[in-house]
Design a protein around this motif. Structure first.
Motif, PDB file in Angstrom:
ATOM      1  N   ILE A 116       0.479  -1.115  -0.270  1.00  0.00           N
ATOM      2  CA  ILE A 116       0.132  -0.123   0.133  1.00  0.00           C
ATOM      3  C   ILE A 116       1.181   1.486  -0.246  1.00  0.00           C
ATOM      4  O   ILE A 116       0.873   2.376  -0.842  1.00  0.00           O
ATOM      5  CB  ILE A 116      -1.274  -0.076   0.980  1.00  0.00           C
ATOM      6  N   GLY A 117       2.067   1.349   0.715  1.00  0.00           N
ATOM      7  CA  GLY A 117       3.061   2.289   1.040  1.00  0.00           C
ATOM      8  C   GLY A 117       3.566   2.603  -0.048  1.00  0.00           C
ATOM      9  O   GLY A 117       3.404   3.662  -1.019  1.00  0.00           O
ATOM     10  N   GLY A 118       3.879   1.065  -1.212  1.00  0.00           N
ATOM     11  CA  GLY A 118       4.565   1.948  -2.757  1.00  0.00           C
ATOM     12  C   GLY A 118       3.878   1.772  -3.613  1.00  0.00           C
ATOM     13  O   GLY A 118       4.204   3.000  -4.429  1.00  0.00           O
ATOM     14  N   ALA A 119       2.982   1.689  -3.457  1.00  0.00           N
ATOM     15  CA  ALA A 119       1.835   1.331  -4.695  1.00  0.00           C
ATOM     16  C   ALA A 119       1.555   3.418  -4.220  1.00  0.00           C
ATOM     17  O   ALA A 119       1.689   3.839  -5.397  1.00  0.00           O
ATOM     18  CB  ALA A 119       0.399   0.806  -4.529  1.00  0.00           C
ATOM     19  N   ILE A 120       1.048   3.849  -3.238  1.00  0.00           N
ATOM     20  CA  ILE A 120       0.135   5.263  -3.808  1.00  0.00           C
ATOM     21  C   ILE A 120       1.499   6.217  -3.459  1.00  0.00           C
ATOM     22  O   ILE A 120       1.080   7.131  -4.043  1.00  0.00           O
ATOM     23  CB  ILE A 120      -0.502   5.235  -1.368  1.00  0.00           C
ATOM     24  N   GLY A 121       2.500   6.083  -2.488  1.00  0.00           N
ATOM     25  CA  GLY A 121       4.226   7.049  -3.182  1.00  0.00           C
ATOM     26  C   GLY A 121       3.605   6.157  -5.001  1.00  0.00           C
ATOM     27  O   GLY A 121       4.445   8.049  -5.048  1.00  0.00           O
ATOM     28  N   TRP A 122       3.609   5.501  -5.057  1.00  0.00           N
ATOM     29  CA  TRP A 122       4.381   6.019  -6.587  1.00  0.00           C
ATOM     30  C   TRP A 122       3.379   6.782  -7.252  1.00  0.00           C
ATOM     31  O   TRP A 122       3.641   6.899  -8.430  1.00  0.00           O
ATOM     32  CB  TRP A 122       3.930   4.248  -7.218  1.00  0.00           C
ATOM     33  N   ALA A 123       1.414   6.088  -6.855  1.00  0.00           N
ATOM     34  CA  ALA A 123       0.972   7.271  -7.487  1.00  0.00           C
ATOM     35  C   ALA A 123       0.470   8.673  -6.863  1.00  0.00           C
ATOM     36  O   ALA A 123       1.019   9.467  -7.971  1.00  0.00           O
ATOM     37  CB  ALA A 123      -0.140   6.531  -7.188  1.00  0.00           C
ATOM     38  N   THR A 124       1.688   8.924  -5.976  1.00  0.00           N
ATOM     39  CA  THR A 124       1.468  10.133  -5.685  1.00  0.00           C
ATOM     40  C   THR A 124       2.623  10.974  -6.414  1.00  0.00           C
ATOM     41  O   THR A 124       2.433  11.959  -6.910  1.00  0.00           O
ATOM     42  CB  THR A 124       1.874  10.346  -4.427  1.00  0.00           C
ATOM     43  N   ILE A 125       3.723  10.156  -6.658  1.00  0.00           N
ATOM     44  CA  ILE A 125       4.544  11.015  -6.950  1.00  0.00           C
ATOM     45  C   ILE A 125       5.104  10.956  -9.012  1.00  0.00           C
ATOM     46  O   ILE A 125       5.359  11.814 -10.057  1.00  0.00           O
ATOM     47  CB  ILE A 125       6.310  10.588  -7.144  1.00  0.00           C
ATOM     48  N   ARG A 126       3.341  10.194  -9.508  1.00  0.00           N
ATOM     49  CA  ARG A 126       3.440  10.158 -10.836  1.00  0.00           C
ATOM     50  C   ARG A 126       2.689  11.387 -11.888  1.00  0.00           C
ATOM     51  O   ARG A 126       2.484  11.371 -12.969  1.00  0.00           O
ATOM     52  CB  ARG A 126       3.104   8.812 -11.450  1.00  0.00           C
ATOM     53  N   SER A 127       1.997  12.285 -10.677  1.00  0.00           N
ATOM     54  CA  SER A 127       1.145  13.521 -11.432  1.00  0.00           C
ATOM     55  C   SER A 127       2.409  14.700 -11.705  1.00  0.00           C
ATOM     56  O   SER A 127       3.266  14.262 -11.607  1.00  0.00           O
ATOM     57  CB  SER A 127       0.441  13.707 -10.206  1.00  0.00           C
TER      58      SER A 127
END
Length: 232
Positions: free
Chosen positions: A129-140
């Motif tokens: 969950i931490g990795g997925a949210i972090g990856w999604a956060t920085i993709r914008s």
């Protein structure tokens, strides 16, 4: 003057060695081309004009730093997810091997195994969950100098730390579970799959920690061009 200017600009990008070297060479080549095309006749004056036209090295370094920062954060996000996937594959391989060999755990260790297994699953999902949210956060794609980007950057660092902590905890629990599973059995070639899969997990977790620590140091230097990050 051109060499000094290019060296000054490259020095500001020292946190990314390959970028620093590339920028130094490209800037120096560009400025020398500009001097060669200058018809003023005075080489020193032509160098001054070329440097003045090129711009302030601090502002130029900031633009390169932002591009480097964006690239590195996305690489880390992808790297975290790939390492989590690798650990999951190693875990799945080991469990599948236990099923195929009908390798049961000793009855007197069953309660301890279930408790460690619960912690293991919780830690692993925390990493996912931490990795997925972090990856999604920085993709914008917000402008990197915008305050919202700086907030997301701080959040990304925090989420990477959560994912890494969860993954390390899961690998430790996997190690404990493997020891419990192997306890009471005489060593044989059947031990090789569990041991090898655990070695893969340890290497993946160690590589992630080393890479994230190095990348965060470089990213902190790059982020300095953005100014102080918001505290909330």
């Amino acid at each position: 003057m051109i060499s000094e200017y290019a060296e000054s600009l490259a020095g500001k990008l020292g946190f990314d060695r390959s970028l620093s070297q590339r920028v130094r060479q490209e800037v120096e080549d560009h400025l020398r081309d500009a001097v060669a095309a200058d018809r003023g006749g005075d080489t020193l004056a032509a160098e001054r004009r070329a440097i003045a036209n090129f711009g302030d090295p601090q502002a130029i370094a900031a633009q390169f730093a932002v591009a480097s920062l964006t690239r590195q954060t996305r690489e880390i996000g992808v790297g975290v997810m790939l390492v989590i996937a690798g650990v999951f594959l190693a875990m799945t391989t080991r469990v599948t091997w236990y099923d195929l060999t009908q390798w049961a755990i000793c009855d007197d260790l069953m309660a301890l195994s279930e408790m460690v297994g619960l912690i293991d699953r919780s830690a692993f999902w925390l990493a996912v969950i931490g990795g997925a949210i972090g990856w999604a956060t920085i993709r914008s794609h917000d402008e990197a100098f915008h305050p919202s980007y700086r907030k997301r950057l701080r959040r990304f660092f925090f989420l990477c730390a959560i994912a890494t902590t969860g993954l390390i905890s899961a690998v430790i629990c996997d190690g404990v579970l493997t020891v419990l599973r192997l306890s009471g059995w005489e060593f044989s070639v059947d031990f090789l799959i569990p041991i090898f899969s655990m070695a893969v997990e340890v290497v993946c977790a160690a590589a992630l920690v080393v890479n994230i620590r190095g990348a965060m140091r470089r990213m902190a230097s790059a982020a300095a061009f953005l100014g102080p990050l918001p505290s909330n």
